[in-house]
Motif scaffolding. Structure first.
Motif, PDB file in Angstrom:
ATOM      1  N   LEU A   3       0.666  -1.786   0.195  1.00 16.20           N
ATOM      2  CA  LEU A   3       0.296  -0.372   0.125  1.00 16.20           C
ATOM      3  C   LEU A   3       0.793   1.069   0.392  1.00 16.20           C
ATOM      4  O   LEU A   3       2.272   1.612   0.778  1.00 16.20           O
ATOM      5  CB  LEU A   3      -1.302  -0.070   1.352  1.00 16.20           C
ATOM      6  CG  LEU A   3      -2.197  -1.273   1.365  1.00 16.20           C
ATOM      7  CD1 LEU A   3      -2.650  -0.533   2.578  1.00 16.20           C
ATOM      8  CD2 LEU A   3      -3.514  -0.566  -0.728  1.00 16.20           C
ATOM      9  N   ASP A   4       0.128   2.480  -0.526  1.00 15.87           N
ATOM     10  CA  ASP A   4       0.830   3.362  -0.526  1.00 15.87           C
ATOM     11  C   ASP A   4       0.483   4.085   0.151  1.00 15.87           C
ATOM     12  O   ASP A   4       0.079   4.449   1.006  1.00 15.87           O
ATOM     13  CB  ASP A   4       0.414   4.779  -2.036  1.00 15.87           C
ATOM     14  CG  ASP A   4       1.580   5.640  -1.989  1.00 15.87           C
ATOM     15  OD1 ASP A   4       2.029   5.804  -3.406  1.00 15.87           O
ATOM     16  OD2 ASP A   4       1.562   6.356  -1.216  1.00 15.87           O
ATOM     17  N   ILE A   5       1.809   4.163   1.061  1.00 14.90           N
ATOM     18  CA  ILE A   5       1.419   5.672   2.860  1.00 14.90           C
ATOM     19  C   ILE A   5       0.869   6.870   2.402  1.00 14.90           C
ATOM     20  O   ILE A   5       0.531   7.311   3.691  1.00 14.90           O
ATOM     21  CB  ILE A   5       3.481   5.345   3.035  1.00 14.90           C
ATOM     22  CG1 ILE A   5       3.466   5.531   4.816  1.00 14.90           C
ATOM     23  CG2 ILE A   5       3.886   6.398   2.654  1.00 14.90           C
ATOM     24  CD1 ILE A   5       2.713   4.418   5.242  1.00 14.90           C
ATOM     25  N   ALA A  47       8.046  14.700 -14.207  1.00 15.20           N
ATOM     26  CA  ALA A  47       6.706  13.459 -14.352  1.00 15.20           C
ATOM     27  C   ALA A  47       6.472  13.431 -12.944  1.00 15.20           C
ATOM     28  O   ALA A  47       5.268  12.381 -12.515  1.00 15.20           O
ATOM     29  CB  ALA A  47       6.832  12.597 -14.919  1.00 15.20           C
ATOM     30  N   GLY A  48       6.428  14.000 -11.872  1.00  9.35           N
ATOM     31  CA  GLY A  48       6.209  14.002 -10.356  1.00  9.35           C
ATOM     32  C   GLY A  48       6.825  12.505  -9.826  1.00  9.35           C
ATOM     33  O   GLY A  48       6.452  12.211  -8.692  1.00  9.35           O
ATOM     34  N   GLN A  49       8.183  12.059 -10.712  1.00  4.90           N
ATOM     35  CA  GLN A  49       9.210  10.679  -9.204  1.00  4.90           C
ATOM     36  C   GLN A  49       9.296  11.495  -8.539  1.00  4.90           C
ATOM     37  O   GLN A  49       9.845  12.568  -8.653  1.00  4.90           O
ATOM     38  CB  GLN A  49       9.752   9.832  -9.960  1.00  4.90           C
ATOM     39  CG  GLN A  49      10.123   8.795 -10.144  1.00  4.90           C
ATOM     40  CD  GLN A  49      11.126   7.877 -10.886  1.00  4.90           C
ATOM     41  OE1 GLN A  49      11.714   8.280 -11.674  1.00  4.90           O
ATOM     42  NE2 GLN A  49      11.423   6.603 -10.836  1.00  4.90           N
ATOM     43  N   ILE A  50       9.163  10.798  -7.332  1.00  4.46           N
ATOM     44  CA  ILE A  50       9.599  11.025  -5.882  1.00  4.46           C
ATOM     45  C   ILE A  50      10.182   9.560  -5.191  1.00  4.46           C
ATOM     46  O   ILE A  50      11.687  10.203  -4.572  1.00  4.46           O
ATOM     47  CB  ILE A  50       8.721  11.918  -4.798  1.00  4.46           C
ATOM     48  CG1 ILE A  50       7.635  10.886  -4.553  1.00  4.46           C
ATOM     49  CG2 ILE A  50       8.030  13.500  -5.455  1.00  4.46           C
ATOM     50  CD1 ILE A  50       7.163  11.170  -3.451  1.00  4.46           C
ATOM     51  N   VAL A  51      10.177   8.874  -5.908  1.00  3.04           N
ATOM     52  CA  VAL A  51      10.842   7.905  -5.199  1.00  3.04           C
ATOM     53  C   VAL A  51      11.840   6.872  -6.623  1.00  3.04           C
ATOM     54  O   VAL A  51      11.063   6.571  -6.702  1.00  3.04           O
ATOM     55  CB  VAL A  51      10.001   6.566  -4.613  1.00  3.04           C
ATOM     56  CG1 VAL A  51      11.184   5.442  -4.528  1.00  3.04           C
ATOM     57  CG2 VAL A  51       9.445   7.467  -3.553  1.00  3.04           C
TER      58      VAL A  51
HETATM   59  P1  AMP Z   1       6.164   8.935  -7.222  1.00  2.00           P
HETATM   60  O1  AMP Z   1       5.831  10.217  -6.798  1.00  2.00           O
HETATM   61  O2  AMP Z   1       5.874   7.796  -8.873  1.00  2.00           O
HETATM   62  O3  AMP Z   1       8.004   8.436  -6.753  1.00  2.00           O
HETATM   63  O4  AMP Z   1       5.566   8.522  -5.993  1.00  2.00           O
HETATM   64  C1  AMP Z   1       6.261   7.525  -4.702  1.00  2.00           C
HETATM   65  C2  AMP Z   1       5.246   7.152  -4.275  1.00  2.00           C
HETATM   66  O5  AMP Z   1       5.873   6.386  -2.674  1.00  2.00           O
HETATM   67  C3  AMP Z   1       4.549   8.195  -3.409  1.00  2.00           C
HETATM   68  O6  AMP Z   1       2.495   7.518  -3.639  1.00  2.00           O
HETATM   69  C4  AMP Z   1       4.497   7.849  -1.489  1.00  2.00           C
HETATM   70  O7  AMP Z   1       3.235   8.242  -0.941  1.00  2.00           O
HETATM   71  C5  AMP Z   1       4.984   6.483  -2.104  1.00  2.00           C
HETATM   72  N1  AMP Z   1       5.517   6.142  -0.527  1.00  2.00           N
HETATM   73  C6  AMP Z   1       7.189   6.666  -0.446  1.00  2.00           C
HETATM   74  N2  AMP Z   1       7.402   5.957   1.126  1.00  2.00           N
HETATM   75  C7  AMP Z   1       6.857   5.194   1.213  1.00  2.00           C
HETATM   76  C8  AMP Z   1       7.057   4.003   2.089  1.00  2.00           C
HETATM   77  N3  AMP Z   1       7.858   4.063   2.585  1.00  2.00           N
HETATM   78  N4  AMP Z   1       5.784   3.024   1.677  1.00  2.00           N
HETATM   79  C9  AMP Z   1       4.854   3.300   1.284  1.00  2.00           C
HETATM   80  N5  AMP Z   1       4.665   4.110  -0.148  1.00  2.00           N
HETATM   81  C10 AMP Z   1       5.600   4.871  -0.225  1.00  2.00           C
END
Ligand code: AMP
Ligand code: ZN
Length: 142
Positions: A37-39, A98-102
């Motif tokens: 699940l997304d946090i 494009a909104g990537q943060i991870v």
């Molecule tokens: P993106 O913007 O596509 O890189 O999305 C990264 C997603 O990862 C976001 O929706 C965050 O809420 C989610 N996220 C970040 N850290 C965690 C975590 N530790 N567990 C679950 N989801 C996470």
């Protein structure tokens, strides 16, 4: 066999989840992939499907891992359809703009329960023919 060993990044939170160094609500796991699940969910059931092998973007991981990822995405989408809703978005943000943060490749699966276009923020203009031709030519094989 080298490809069987997932590459990891010591500074990556999703690699930490794969190795159980960070917590997650895990929904699915097999040898090569995981879903959790997304946090910070957009909607109830918002989840992420990832390869265990680290790579910032889809094109960074071997084709075989991409296929495994799609297989797990299919499994998860079927669960969402049967158990939550047949309405959902699948998204793959690639690159900061494009909104990537991870920066560990992940598909978002975002169940939708209400009406309305989730991409509908702001005004949109009809595709211009000249511009369309240019883009088609730029994206076509040489
Ligand atoms: P993106 O913007 O596509 O890189 O999305 C990264 C997603 O990862 C976001 O929706 C965050 O809420 C989610 N996220 C970040 N850290 C965690 C975590 N530790 N567990 C679950 N989801 C996470
Ligand atoms: Zn990673």
């Amino acid at each position: 066999m080298a490809s069987a060993a997932p590459a990891r990044d010591p500074n990556c939170v999703f690699c930490d989840i794969v190795e159980r160094r960070a917590p997650a609500w895990i929904l699915f796991e097999d040898e090569h992939t995981m879903a959790f699940l997304d946090i910070f969910p957009f909607t109830r059931g918002h989840l992420l499907v990832i390869p265990k092998r680290h790579g910032a973007r889809l094109t960074d991981i071997p084709f075989e891992d991409q296929m495994r990822l799609i297989r797990s995405l299919d499994e998860i989408c079927r669960r969402v359809e049967q158990r939550l809703t047949p309405h959902y978005n699948v998204a793959l943000n690639t690159g900061a703009n494009a909104g990537q943060i991870v920066f560990h490749v992940h598909f978002h699966v975002i169940p939708r329960y209400g009406k309305g276009n989730p991409f509908g923020a702001g005004s949109r203009e009809r595709l211009d023919e000249t511009e369309a031709r240019k883009v088609v030519s730029e994206l076509s094989p040489a």
